[in-house]
Design a protein around this motif. Sequence first.
Motif, PDB file in Angstrom:
ATOM      1  N   HIS A  59      78.373   4.288 -85.783  1.00 31.95           N
ATOM      2  CA  HIS A  59      78.137   5.086 -84.576  1.00 31.95           C
ATOM      3  C   HIS A  59      79.345   4.988 -83.649  1.00 31.95           C
ATOM      4  CE1 HIS A  59      76.738   1.024 -83.549  1.00 31.95           C
ATOM      5  NE2 HIS A  59      77.150   1.290 -82.324  1.00 31.95           N
ATOM      6  N   HIS A  61      81.428   5.093 -79.773  1.00 32.11           N
ATOM      7  CA  HIS A  61      81.312   4.804 -78.337  1.00 32.11           C
ATOM      8  C   HIS A  61      82.559   5.367 -77.667  1.00 32.11           C
ATOM      9  CE1 HIS A  61      78.016   1.876 -78.622  1.00 32.11           C
ATOM     10  NE2 HIS A  61      78.650   1.306 -79.639  1.00 32.11           N
ATOM     11  N   HIS A 103      81.876   2.220 -85.075  1.00 29.26           N
ATOM     12  CA  HIS A 103      81.642   0.928 -85.712  1.00 29.26           C
ATOM     13  C   HIS A 103      80.205   0.792 -86.176  1.00 29.26           C
ATOM     14  CE1 HIS A 103      80.246  -1.514 -81.918  1.00 29.26           C
ATOM     15  NE2 HIS A 103      79.607  -0.389 -82.020  1.00 29.26           N
ATOM     16  N   GLU A 105      77.121  -2.297 -86.538  1.00 31.44           N
ATOM     17  CA  GLU A 105      76.710  -3.638 -86.125  1.00 31.44           C
ATOM     18  C   GLU A 105      75.433  -3.953 -86.900  1.00 31.44           C
ATOM     19  OE1 GLU A 105      77.547  -3.569 -81.448  1.00 31.44           O
ATOM     20  OE2 GLU A 105      76.829  -1.673 -82.246  1.00 31.44           O
TER      21      GLU A 105
HETATM   22 CO    CO Z   1      77.864  -0.076 -80.916  1.00 34.56          CO
END
Ligand code: CO
Length: 298
Positions: A59, A61, A103, A105
């Motif tokens: 996703h 940012h 990135h 996570e």
């Molecule tokens: Co993130």
Amino acid sequence: MTTRTLQRVIPSVATSDGAGVKLRRSLGASQLARHDPFLMLDEFYSDDPDDYLAGFPSHPHRGFETVTYMLDGHMQHHDSGGNTGDLGPGDVQWMTAARGIIHSEMPQQSEGRMRGFQLWLNLPAKEKMKPAAYSDVPAGAIPVATLDHGVKVKVIAGTLEHGGRKTAGPIQGISTDPRYFDVHLDARAVFEGAVPAGHNAFLYAYEGEAVVGEDRKALAHRAAGLLSDGDTVRIEAGEKGARVLLLSGKPIREPVVQYGPFVMNTREEIEQAVNDYRSGAFAKEPVRRIKVAQPGPA
Ligand code: CO
């Protein structure tokens, strides 16, 4: 000297994000539930891997910083700059997404348990489009200040001033001047620390109960307690002790326009971010990895 009081409570709500990670969101649960420069605080904790193993797959940012602080379990990280990381218990990742990062996570259990926080911290307009960078801060680089009478403070960002002493955390030099302290109090212990007047501050009790300020208002469990202005914060733990995050930062005082993982100043900038992401023009550069200095006196 003015001691801050508890002014507003933002309860946490159960929600899920990513591919279905169950979490509690206090700050950021609505657009009115922010505390400039802080945009969001999520706490995730579970003993059930089904609650989190799907993780936060790839996703983007843009326009702000994400700060991940693990208490238990692991978070595996991959980004568009080819960096990989594995945050373990007590580790922190301070990621400045700025003009763009993509990135993933992915939480991992240790003995079934996973617990931690993710904070979103805004960037001023002049820094929203600077290159992305991040620091992986190992638990061992985070100093623990042992104060009198059963109080320990992990100093993640900024500098803790207490009783004429200073303890500097590994994250320094950010324009919003954030302080990020994890305050551990034994039963009935009292923490008093300085927070610069004019900065916005809030507390989040993730274990136990506490009262705040000279007027001893109760800080609800798993809620963000926004503080009035002042230059000192006072937290007193209840019978069973408490663990409380204390966060403060310099307000940016600019318009905030958020669309999911993009936080900009105008709608046009949001449209640009969405277009950049869809067209593949997003996060094409290397992501700078910042070396974290070992702790020392301020
Ligand atoms: Co993130």
